[in-house]
Design a protein around this motif. Structure first.
Motif, PDB file in Angstrom:
ATOM      1  N   MET B   1       0.851  -1.189   0.000  1.00 35.26           N
ATOM      2  CA  MET B   1       0.000   0.000   0.000  1.00 35.26           C
ATOM      3  C   MET B   1       0.893   1.247   0.000  1.00 35.26           C
ATOM      4  O   MET B   1       1.815   1.343   0.800  1.00 35.26           O
ATOM      5  CB  MET B   1      -0.882  -0.010   1.262  1.00 35.26           C
ATOM      6  N   ASN B   2       0.610   2.177  -0.931  1.00 40.82           N
ATOM      7  CA  ASN B   2       1.363   3.426  -0.935  1.00 40.82           C
ATOM      8  C   ASN B   2       0.666   4.428  -0.022  1.00 40.82           C
ATOM      9  O   ASN B   2      -0.516   4.707  -0.188  1.00 40.82           O
ATOM     10  CB  ASN B   2       1.433   4.025  -2.352  1.00 40.82           C
ATOM     11  N   THR B  28      -9.798   0.198   8.409  1.00 39.79           N
ATOM     12  CA  THR B  28     -10.391   1.518   8.172  1.00 39.79           C
ATOM     13  C   THR B  28      -9.308   2.604   8.200  1.00 39.79           C
ATOM     14  O   THR B  28      -8.184   2.361   8.648  1.00 39.79           O
ATOM     15  CB  THR B  28     -11.438   1.861   9.252  1.00 39.79           C
ATOM     16  N   VAL B  29      -9.692   3.791   7.757  1.00 38.26           N
ATOM     17  CA  VAL B  29      -8.774   4.934   7.779  1.00 38.26           C
ATOM     18  C   VAL B  29      -8.297   5.181   9.208  1.00 38.26           C
ATOM     19  O   VAL B  29      -7.104   5.381   9.449  1.00 38.26           O
ATOM     20  CB  VAL B  29      -9.474   6.193   7.204  1.00 38.26           C
ATOM     21  N   THR B  30      -9.219   5.140  10.173  1.00 37.83           N
ATOM     22  CA  THR B  30      -8.852   5.353  11.581  1.00 37.83           C
ATOM     23  C   THR B  30      -7.851   4.303  12.057  1.00 37.83           C
ATOM     24  O   THR B  30      -6.849   4.633  12.696  1.00 37.83           O
ATOM     25  CB  THR B  30     -10.108   5.309  12.483  1.00 37.83           C
ATOM     26  N   GLN B  31      -8.105   3.049  11.718  1.00 42.01           N
ATOM     27  CA  GLN B  31      -7.179   1.980  12.132  1.00 42.01           C
ATOM     28  C   GLN B  31      -5.817   2.149  11.471  1.00 42.01           C
ATOM     29  O   GLN B  31      -4.782   1.868  12.065  1.00 42.01           O
ATOM     30  CB  GLN B  31      -7.782   0.612  11.800  1.00 42.01           C
ATOM     31  N   ALA B  56      -7.713  10.440   1.682  1.00 44.65           N
ATOM     32  CA  ALA B  56      -8.229  10.021   0.376  1.00 44.65           C
ATOM     33  C   ALA B  56      -7.799   8.575   0.171  1.00 44.65           C
ATOM     34  O   ALA B  56      -6.631   8.227   0.360  1.00 44.65           O
ATOM     35  CB  ALA B  56      -7.687  10.898  -0.737  1.00 44.65           C
ATOM     36  N   VAL B  57      -8.769   7.725  -0.165  1.00 49.39           N
ATOM     37  CA  VAL B  57      -8.479   6.315  -0.436  1.00 49.39           C
ATOM     38  C   VAL B  57      -8.562   6.127  -1.946  1.00 49.39           C
ATOM     39  O   VAL B  57      -9.609   6.411  -2.549  1.00 49.39           O
ATOM     40  CB  VAL B  57      -9.475   5.388   0.297  1.00 49.39           C
ATOM     41  N   LYS B  67     -13.300   2.201   4.501  1.00 49.18           N
ATOM     42  CA  LYS B  67     -12.441   1.007   4.382  1.00 49.18           C
ATOM     43  C   LYS B  67     -11.144   1.330   3.639  1.00 49.18           C
ATOM     44  O   LYS B  67     -11.158   2.072   2.647  1.00 49.18           O
ATOM     45  CB  LYS B  67     -13.180  -0.080   3.602  1.00 49.18           C
ATOM     46  N   VAL B  68     -10.056   0.767   4.112  1.00 45.21           N
ATOM     47  CA  VAL B  68      -8.792   0.878   3.377  1.00 45.21           C
ATOM     48  C   VAL B  68      -8.302  -0.497   2.912  1.00 45.21           C
ATOM     49  O   VAL B  68      -7.343  -0.582   2.155  1.00 45.21           O
ATOM     50  CB  VAL B  68      -7.662   1.552   4.199  1.00 45.21           C
ATOM     51  N   SER B  69      -8.975  -1.557   3.357  1.00 43.90           N
ATOM     52  CA  SER B  69      -8.536  -2.897   2.951  1.00 43.90           C
ATOM     53  C   SER B  69      -8.591  -2.999   1.431  1.00 43.90           C
ATOM     54  O   SER B  69      -9.598  -2.643   0.823  1.00 43.90           O
ATOM     55  CB  SER B  69      -9.449  -3.962   3.556  1.00 43.90           C
ATOM     56  N   GLY B  70      -7.507  -3.441   0.834  1.00 47.61           N
ATOM     57  CA  GLY B  70      -7.476  -3.599  -0.619  1.00 47.61           C
ATOM     58  C   GLY B  70      -7.083  -2.340  -1.369  1.00 47.61           C
ATOM     59  O   GLY B  70      -6.892  -2.372  -2.579  1.00 47.61           O
ATOM     60  N   ALA B  71      -6.966  -1.200  -0.675  1.00 45.40           N
ATOM     61  CA  ALA B  71      -6.612   0.056  -1.358  1.00 45.40           C
ATOM     62  C   ALA B  71      -5.148   0.024  -1.805  1.00 45.40           C
ATOM     63  O   ALA B  71      -4.293  -0.583  -1.161  1.00 45.40           O
ATOM     64  CB  ALA B  71      -6.848   1.231  -0.431  1.00 45.40           C
TER      65      ALA B  71
END
Lengths: 156, 83
Positions: B1-2, B28-31, B56-57, B67-71
């Protein structure tokens, strides 16, 4: 549609002329030019002079976000064309920062779309200003008044 | 992830970009901010005031609960001030 995020300066006369020239069948062309102020604060008397400004940008997202805003404007008003040019990098007072142009059959739609684009750009386009004056460099803080202006355009 | 940082967030972290592999529980962004803040004192300082940080995701403005999983790309920055 012409969306550009660029480091180099642009010529406001040339941008306006080119936009009008490619939209000669539009009855109305509206342009807005945002220029760099030479002071920070409420007004020139109480504010502090600014010598230069660094505009930080998120290049990939900026292009995408501006294109999304333009698409939203086209969905809301009958527009023939839109141009948005936004700079990044180091700027001096008086230099243009942003150019927004809209073309439509009638002025009401051109005016409204141009104002909408600027209001939403101010709260959504990923750019950040850092001003340098006698007391050093400061990141400009977002204004609640900008959020309020953008919120006026939320569809109810 | 960048992970990308802009404006004062970049200055506080000390780098503009880093490529990291957050563990699966970071969803998540918070996590992700919690996980990043634990990386170094500079990261902790950058993420000390969460209310002033936007994310920004994959180049789309996203809430802290997003959610950020997979981003592929997640960016952190202050509220924008262009135009």
């Amino acid at each position: 549609m012409d969306i550009r995020v660029q480091q180099g300066a642009f010529d406001i006369g040339a941008e306006t002329a080119a936009f009008a020239a490619r939209n000669t069948t539009s009855g109305a062309v509206c342009t807005f030019i945002g220029q760099m102020r030479d002071f920070r604060g409420a007004d020139k008397t109480s504010g502090e002079p600014i010598a230069s400004m660094e505009l930080d940008a998120y290049p990939g997202m900026a292009d995408k976000q501006l294109a999304d805003l333009a698409a939203e404007a086209q969905a809301r008003w009958p527009l023939d064309d839109i141009a948005i040019v936004h700079r990044f990098g180091v700027l001096k007072p008086g230099e243009p920062i942003v150019f927004v142009a809209t073309a439509s059959a009638h002025r009401g739609d051109a005016f409204a779309a141009c104002e909408f684009l600027m209001d939403w750009l101010k709260t959504k386009a990923p750019f950040w200003k850092k001003e340098t004056g006698p007391s050093g460099s400061v990141w400009v803080e977002a204004q609640a008044s900008d959020d309020a202006r953008a919120a006026r355009w939320k569809e109810t | 992830m960048n992970i990308l940082y802009f404006a004062w967030v970049r200055e506080k972290v000390g780098v503009a970009e880093e490529t990291l592999n957050p563990p699966a529980e970071v969803q998540t962004v918070t996590q992700l901010m919690d996980w990043l803040a634990a990386r170094s004192p500079k990261h902790a300082a950058a993420f000390s005031n969460r209310a002033s940080i936007r994310a920004a995701v994959d180049q789309v403005h996203s809430a802290h609960g997003a959610k950020v999983s997979g981003a592929k790309e997640v960016a952190f920055f202050p509220p924008v001030t262009g135009g």
